[in-house]
Scaffold this active site. Structure first.
Site, PDB file in Angstrom:
ATOM      1  N   GLU A 185       0.848  -1.188   0.000  1.00 29.44           N
ATOM      2  CA  GLU A 185       0.000   0.000   0.000  1.00 29.44           C
ATOM      3  C   GLU A 185       0.885   1.241   0.000  1.00 29.44           C
ATOM      4  O   GLU A 185       1.766   1.375   0.851  1.00 29.44           O
ATOM      5  CB  GLU A 185      -0.907  -0.003   1.244  1.00 29.44           C
ATOM      6  CG  GLU A 185      -1.868  -1.176   1.276  1.00 29.44           C
ATOM      7  CD  GLU A 185      -2.624  -1.263   2.597  1.00 29.44           C
ATOM      8  OE1 GLU A 185      -2.130  -0.702   3.592  1.00 29.44           O
ATOM      9  OE2 GLU A 185      -3.694  -1.879   2.629  1.00 29.44           O
ATOM     10  N   GLU A 242      -7.137   2.245  15.355  1.00 30.77           N
ATOM     11  CA  GLU A 242      -7.345   0.810  15.190  1.00 30.77           C
ATOM     12  C   GLU A 242      -6.038   0.034  15.278  1.00 30.77           C
ATOM     13  O   GLU A 242      -5.046   0.407  14.649  1.00 30.77           O
ATOM     14  CB  GLU A 242      -8.032   0.566  13.842  1.00 30.77           C
ATOM     15  CG  GLU A 242      -8.296  -0.890  13.532  1.00 30.77           C
ATOM     16  CD  GLU A 242      -7.393  -1.409  12.433  1.00 30.77           C
ATOM     17  OE1 GLU A 242      -6.935  -2.550  12.564  1.00 30.77           O
ATOM     18  OE2 GLU A 242      -7.160  -0.686  11.456  1.00 30.77           O
TER      19      GLU A 242
END
Length: 538
Positions: free
Chosen positions: A306, A456
């Site tokens: 990514e 998260e």
């Protein structure tokens, strides 16, 4: 006249002889000085077992001899005894006939070493010792032998004693010019910023300089302690899951296809075929359940291609993964995870207090607050909290932004007094293909994320364990090619056709846990040698 002539010639000869004698004497003196300098010069020819030399560089250690010399940990030295220490030379200060050294072990522990000219009865030995010490460079590895005596040294962690040096040898010399000074790298951001308006501001060392010389950056006490705490998180993770009946497994990192939809993959040649670096051990954890391992976990590398250059993303990180068979409800897994995280948070404060103190001296944080029982926020309730905090949530079915997560974390902290919570029942449309839909509303799923300080750190769910249902979901996600013979999902689904227990699990990012639990400003500080879209070395 002849007599006068003879006298003149005699005097001339005497002068010539005197001149030659003087010249010879100077030459002899020069030879003596050269011999003396050679005798006192420090050469790289002192063997490890040479007991006659008081100072000098060791030969390169090539394991050609086996010596039973006993080294004493710096913090274990006892006043009134003699000891060999192997340390880094943190600093050296020479003042006339006095030498003061700061010796360092394990990054955190320091002790003063001293040498005074009067300590050696032979003045030549004293001069040689001082000359050698002057040649030593900061951050060199040295062996020191001497007597430990009582002292009062406020600048070292071992403050009640020091070592009077009788022998010193360089094991490995550092270059005289360092990439940066450790003292500068050990200052807090607040200290550096506060100094900018002074006459002598502290240098602001950039992240790239630090990462380019990461081996030096990791000698900084706080940075070194971060990786020790990271090791502690792994240990505590394992301890908790072993105590709850889990088995540790090791899954392949070279796989034949993507393991998660929507996440970028690194592709490579595999003997003429295309392979991927595993984005997670997800499929193999589930196949372990099909293999009658009812509870499994793994600590291993995860790869994500990514192109995210944020402070919380890495292209390679360590995954703490678990999977378990469930009896009736996936909240069984949430209870297991909550107990595990409690064990981690409590263990960091109780077992790693010294490391936590060192870290907090440079990077301020408070201990992670958590509830005794799982703090579970359902998706729709979480969306309302975010909306009430002033955010536009649209139809409430989109994944949360970073700002929305932080806002939710702030509200939860105020309402429930916890930094750690679980957001449950995510929309099915934003979860991977293997996620089990909710029984009474298929728009949502039996899935969850876990958060520390509003960010998260873990994603999990009950998995689709019915082969027919799983095939339908895979096709609906446009991944049916993986079901073909030789496809990345063919054997995975096949394992379900032979019977598998209902199961659920979670994938945790180790660096994220460390980064957020310690209140760091960048996840790269929690990675030994970070890999991001712009960094493949060192």
């Amino acid at each position: 006249m002849e007599e006068i002539k003879r006298q003149r010639e005699a005097r001339k000869a005497e002068k010539e002889a005197a001149k030659l004698a003087k010249k010879a004497k100077k030459a002899a003196q020069a030879a003596e000085r050269e011999a003396a300098e050679q005798a006192t010069a420090i050469k790289n020819d002192i063997t490890f077992d040479d007991t006659s030399s008081i100072c000098g560089d060791y030969e390169v250690v090539t394991s050609k001899t086996s010596n039973l010399r006993t080294y004493t940990p710096l913090i274990s030295t006892v006043s009134g005894s003699s000891a060999w220490l192997r340390c880094r030379l943190q600093s050296i200060r020479v003042k006339g006939g006095s030498v003061f050294l700061v010796l360092r072990q394990d990054t955190f522990n320091t002790m003063q070493g001293v040498f005074f000219k009067a300590d050696l009865p032979d003045s030549d030995d004293s001069a040689r010792m001082i000359k050698y010490m002057k040649s030593l460079t900061a951050e060199s590895i040295v062996d020191v032998y001497g007597s430990v005596v009582d002292s009062d040294v406020k600048s070292c962690t071992v403050g009640d004693r020091e070592i009077k040096i009788q022998r010193i040898h360089a094991v490995s010399k550092s270059d005289p010019v360092l990439p940066f000074e450790l003292e500068d790298a050990a200052r807090s951001k607040e200290e550096v910023e506060a100094s900018q308006d002074t006459e002598r501001p502290f240098p602001n060392l950039g992240q790239e300089l630090r990462l380019d010389n990461r081996w030096m950056d990791l000698r900084v006490p706080a940075n070194n302690a971060i990786l020790r705490v990271k090791s502690g998180v792994c240990q505590l993770f394992r301890e908790s899951l072993y105590s709850q009946g889990f088995t540790e497994i090791q899954t392949p990192k070279l796989i034949g296809g993507e393991s998660e939809s929507g996440a970028g993959v690194f592709k490579t040649d595999y003997f003429g075929s295309e392979a991927c670096l595993a984005q997670s051990p997800q499929l193999y954890k589930q196949m372990a359940i099909a293999s009658d391992f009812p509870r499994v976990f793994e600590v291993g590398p995860v790869f994500r291609a990514e192109n995210s250059n944020t402070r919380r993303h890495l292209c390679e990180f360590v995954g703490l993964d678990l999977e378990m068979a469930i009896n009736e409800h996936y909240t069984e897994t949430l209870s297991v995870c909550h107990r595990m995280f409690k064990h981690i948070f409590e263990g960091l404060e109780s077992r790693y207090g010294a490391e936590m103190d060192v870290i907090r001296s440079q990077y301020f944080s408070e201990p992670v607050e958590f509830t005794e029982e799982p703090c579970i926020i359902h998706w729709e309730d979480g969306i309302k909290m975010i909306e009430e905090a002033g955010f536009d949530v649209g139809d409430g079915m989109q994944d949360l932004t970073g700002a929305q997560e932080l806002a939710l974390g702030k509200v939860v902290k105020e309402k429930y007094k916890t930094d750690f919570f679980i957001l449950d029942q995510y929309p099915s449309s934003i979860r991977p293909f293997y996620t089990m839909p909710m029984a009474h509303d298929k728009r949502f799923s039996n899935s969850y994320d876990m958060f520390i300080r509003g960010q998260e750190i873990c994603s999990g769910a009950q998995r689709c364990h019915d082969a027919t249902m799983l095939r339908e979901v895979i096709k609906s996600k446009g991944l049916e090619e993986g079901l073909q013979v030789g496809g990345g999902l063919e054997k995975y689904v096949k394992s379900f056709e032979n019977g598998i227990s209902p199961h659920a699990g979670a994938g945790i990012g180790l660096e994220r846990v460390v980064f957020l639990a310690l209140g760091l400003d960048n996840v790269r500080k929690a990675s030994m040698f970070p890999r991001d879209p712009n960094r493949l070395t060192p």
